[in-house]
Design a protein around this motif. Structure first.
Motif: not given
Length: 239
Positions: A160-171, A183-197
């Motif tokens: 799932q994290r690979v899929a997210i990285a692939r989706a955003i790599v080209g901005q 499919n990620v734990d709460p800590a990684m979920g918060r980290r990914l949300l920061r990436l989205f923001t």
């Protein structure tokens, strides 16, 4: 990641990235899954999409990604009527959209680095131009030690994290994510949300479909809710 191009018009005056006008969707002769859906995704906005299982969230996201055509109504992308796009034009418009699918859709013959870098390769970028950025992004999603790993060796959360990285790599101009933290734990979920923001701050319009109430409550942004085939906008958390 490279800086995105400047918006051609002030945010308030620009065309919405996506516009739905009285859209209905059914599969075959079955009942309508989506009925009279009308809404805009303003350029540069961040919104959540919620609703019970089976409400049609994934179908709505597929319409946004142009993986499906509506049964009725009009959908426009980046100011143009999507129905008028030719087969040759469709891939070019779709490249402006980053899509995170629930089933990840990784290419089994490519390793993690190659899967994430794929959108840049398709766009004609040379490896020397993007290698450092891709490696940095993979490390950010916690997979720095998995760059050479094959998809079959990864857990569901890692894929799932690979899929997210692939989706955003080209901005992309628009990021659409279907349960990106499912499919990620709460800590990684918060980290990914920061990436989205952070991506949103750089100008990308973001729409995240999620059942995670904790994720929704973390940001004071509009919430789109699907129920019984219809869409309502709850505004911000403060409202």
């Amino acid at each position: 990641m490279t800086e995105p191009p400047a918006n051609p018009a002030p945010k308030a005056l620009a065309e919405p990235v996506v516009r739905f006008d009285s859209v209905g969707m059914r599969y075959g002769r079955g009942p309508e899954i989506l009925r009279d859906i009308t809404f805009d995704l303003p350029r540069g906005s961040f919104q959540f999409l919620t609703g019970p299982s089976g409400a049609g969230k994934t179908t709505l996201l597929r319409l946004i990604y142009m993986a499906r055509k509506p049964s009725r109504g009009l959908i426009s992308h980046f100011g143009g009527d999507s129905a008028s796009l030719s087969r040759r034009e469709l891939p070019h418009v779709r490249r402006r959209i980053g899509m995170v699918f629930q089933d990840f859709r990784m290419l089994s013959h490519l390793n993690v680095f190659e899967n994430v870098a794929l959108p840049l390769r398709v766009a004609g970028r040379k490896r020397a131009e993007y290698a450092e950025d891709v490696a940095e992004l993979i490390s950010w999603v916690g997979l720095g030690d998995k760059m050479d790993a094959q998809p079959a060796t990864l857990s569901g959360g890692e894929q799932q994290r690979v899929a997210i990285a692939r989706a955003i790599v080209g901005q992309p101009e628009l990021l659409v994510a279907d349960e990106p933290t499912g499919n990620v734990d709460p800590a990684m979920g918060r980290r990914l949300l920061r990436l989205f923001t952070e991506l949103n701050k750089l100008g990308t319009t973001v729409l995240i479909a999620t059942h995670d109430i904790t994720l929704v409550r973390a940001l004071d942004v509009p919430i789109l809710t699907l129920a019984d085939g219809r869409l309502s906008v709850k505004g911000t958390r403060a409202a």
